[in-house]
Design an enzyme around this catalytic site. Structure first.
Site, PDB file in Angstrom:
ATOM      1  N   TRP A 325       0.826  -1.203   0.000  1.00 18.28           N
ATOM      2  CA  TRP A 325       0.000   0.000   0.000  1.00 18.28           C
ATOM      3  C   TRP A 325       0.863   1.257   0.000  1.00 18.28           C
ATOM      4  O   TRP A 325       0.498   2.271  -0.598  1.00 18.28           O
ATOM      5  CB  TRP A 325      -0.905   0.004   1.245  1.00 18.28           C
ATOM      6  CG  TRP A 325      -1.750   1.238   1.402  1.00 18.28           C
ATOM      7  CD1 TRP A 325      -3.007   1.450   0.918  1.00 18.28           C
ATOM      8  CD2 TRP A 325      -1.402   2.447   2.107  1.00 18.28           C
ATOM      9  NE1 TRP A 325      -3.466   2.700   1.272  1.00 18.28           N
ATOM     10  CE2 TRP A 325      -2.500   3.330   2.000  1.00 18.28           C
ATOM     11  CE3 TRP A 325      -0.278   2.870   2.815  1.00 18.28           C
ATOM     12  CZ2 TRP A 325      -2.491   4.611   2.581  1.00 18.28           C
ATOM     13  CZ3 TRP A 325      -0.273   4.136   3.381  1.00 18.28           C
ATOM     14  CH2 TRP A 325      -1.368   4.987   3.264  1.00 18.28           C
ATOM     15  N   HIS A 326       2.023   1.174   0.643  1.00 18.11           N
ATOM     16  CA  HIS A 326       2.871   2.348   0.790  1.00 18.11           C
ATOM     17  C   HIS A 326       3.563   2.756  -0.505  1.00 18.11           C
ATOM     18  O   HIS A 326       3.985   3.908  -0.639  1.00 18.11           O
ATOM     19  CB  HIS A 326       3.922   2.120   1.879  1.00 18.11           C
ATOM     20  CG  HIS A 326       3.395   2.274   3.261  1.00 18.11           C
ATOM     21  ND1 HIS A 326       2.741   1.258   3.929  1.00 18.11           N
ATOM     22  CD2 HIS A 326       3.383   3.335   4.106  1.00 18.11           C
ATOM     23  CE1 HIS A 326       2.378   1.684   5.126  1.00 18.11           C
ATOM     24  NE2 HIS A 326       2.747   2.938   5.257  1.00 18.11           N
ATOM     25  N   GLY A 327       3.701   1.863  -1.449  1.00 28.00           N
ATOM     26  CA  GLY A 327       4.339   2.284  -2.684  1.00 28.00           C
ATOM     27  C   GLY A 327       4.674   1.152  -3.611  1.00 28.00           C
ATOM     28  O   GLY A 327       4.717  -0.019  -3.222  1.00 28.00           O
TER      29      GLY A 327
END
Length: 473
Positions: A325-327
């Site tokens: 989700w973060h990248g």
């Protein structure tokens, strides 16, 4: 528009004045003002993506009503899937298209085949991961019959785009935030004052700690091969406080700003670097995201109802997805995997061996120090440009012969380092005090408030008006 910019310093008082002095008592007028202000706030970055957030809001507003009205389970599921596919489709395209095409090409290379992937010049809309999860929770809760859809389009659109928390959270649930748009607001001096104090505390964490630490972190990571072990450790620890000061600082400013307009947002951080283990860390760090994954991924996967082994599998999936989700980079996935692996021994200790963690003070201190240390090492993967860079960075901590010390390279960098250290010590000292008092929020006294304000004025990084790290997610 950045919270730490001159534009926002002019924008916020203007909206506050119109909200309370021009539209006082006019709930609908206030909601219209908030919607317009939110779109201006978001469009200040790139007006072209306003259409995306408007479309997402309209889609889930309509689908929420349809899911609630529909009696056939098949059609209700169809409407929910449409919401999931469109919202996650947008998120996937803007955030992960290049990652998947490049990973696909690299997979072919491993088998001796060449495959040329086309990379698109895609601009990631700020905050898309945050408002996508916010609207998805709305339709999912309606599908689960845990929430009744609103027919007040103005309130719903204002809820989705509410500018204090639009681009970096907290990720609010409709059940908590949306009803606050239905009721008349009354100005409360004590609430507004607490909001201002929280804004100042957030600016301190962002401008004094994060932005100053960032100068050293960027220098060390850019030349980690030429840095000494001490310099690498400084860079690693500084990044831990950079990302904490940056992200929790944003959350504090968001929560404080919302209070100025009579709105209550959820707490997103609870002194995470005072955690006694990794499980405790995730109960204190980015709480709105960790609870979102708990309710909308971990529990639907079966949670712990299917036994300890299945629970471990589900927990591990959540950590991997959280990293992703973060990248769109393998470094974030590895970061999630590391936290998942670190969670396993603790889970076994409490679930299989039924052994509780010791509460002796010396044991608590050692556990806290150990947790902070392993979290710092995991942060290296989060910050590094590639997995290879992260591995080499950590390896150099234990085996480099380089003698470079970026933080002592000049008087300027040494001064910046000292400012960051002073800020970090003030942060830790304050959090330890409030942790012992069982408070989950910093409550600054007038004298402390003056001191923090002076530190921001004299040592805050004003010139570069650095963006917040989580804008990229």
């Amino acid at each position: 528009m950045l919270f730490n910019s001159i534009e926002f310093a002019l924008f916020l008082p203007l909206v506050f004045f119109l909200f309370w002095f021009v539209l006082k008592g006019n709930r609908k007028g206030q909601n219209i003002l908030l919607l317009i202000a939110s779109y201006i706030f978001y469009g200040w970055w790139d007006w072209r993506f306003l259409g995306l957030i408007v479309f997402s809001s309209l889609l889930d507003y309509v689908l929420g009503i349809q899911i609630h009205k529909e009696q056939l389970a098949r059609k209700r599921k169809m409407y929910l899937l449409l919401s999931l596919l469109v919202n996650l489709g947008f998120l996937g395209f803007f955030k992960y298209f290049n990652f998947f095409t490049e990973s696909f090409a690299e997979a072919f290379t491993l088998f001796g085949q060449s495959f040329e992937a086309s990379r698109l010049n895609i601009i990631l809309p700020v905050g898309i991961s945050f408002y996508t999860f916010q609207t998805l929770s709305y339709t999912i809760d309606i599908y689960r019959k845990q929430l009744t859809p609103t027919k007040d389009a103005l309130s719903f659109f204002s809820f989705v785009s509410f500018f204090p928390q639009l681009v970096a959270g907290p990720i609010e649930r409709a059940a908590h935030l949306l009803p606050q748009f239905y009721v008349p607001r009354k100005f409360k001096y004590s609430v507004a004052t607490s909001g201002v104090k929280l804004i100042i505390w957030g600016l301190f964490k962002k401008m004094v700690i994060a932005d100053n630490a960032a100068v050293i972190v960027d220098g060390v990571f850019a030349d980690y091969g030429g840095q000494s072990s001490v310099s690498l450790i400084v860079g690693m620890v500084f990044f831990a406080f950079q990302i904490y000061g940056d992200f929790s600082g944003y959350s504090d400013i968001a929560i404080g700003t919302a209070r100025l307009f009579g709105f209550d947002l959820m707490t997103n951080f609870k002194f995470p670097y005072l955690s006694k283990n990794v499980s405790d860390f995730w109960k204190r760090w980015h709480i709105s995201l960790s609870t979102w994954f708990r309710d909308y991924l971990y529990i639907p996967l079966g949670g712990s109802k299917q036994g300890e082994v299945a629970a471990l599998r589900n927990i591990f999936i959540v950590f991997v997805v959280s990293g992703f989700w973060h990248g769109a980079n393998w470094t974030f996935i590895i970061w999630g995997v590391i936290h998942g692996l670190l969670y396993v021994p603790l889970f076994i200790q409490t679930k299989f061996l039924k052994k509780e963690v010791s509460k002796a003070r010396w044991r608590v201190f050692l556990n806290t120090l150990l947790t902070f240390t392993i979290v710092c090492f995991a942060w290296v993967f989060f910050r590094a440009d590639s997995v290879n860079d992260a591995v080499n960075y950590i390896a150099n901590i234990f085996g480099t012969t380089a003698t470079g010390n970026f933080f002592m390279q000049s008087k300027k960098y040494l001064l910046i380092s000292l400012i960051a250290i002073i800020g970090i010590l003030i942060l830790l000292f304050t959090e330890i005090i409030f942790e012992r008092k069982k408070h989950i929020e910093i409550q600054l006294s007038p004298r402390y408030l003056v001191m923090i304000s002076l530190l921001i004025l004299f040592f805050g990084a004003f010139k570069n008006q650095a963006s917040f790290i989580y804008f990229q997610f």
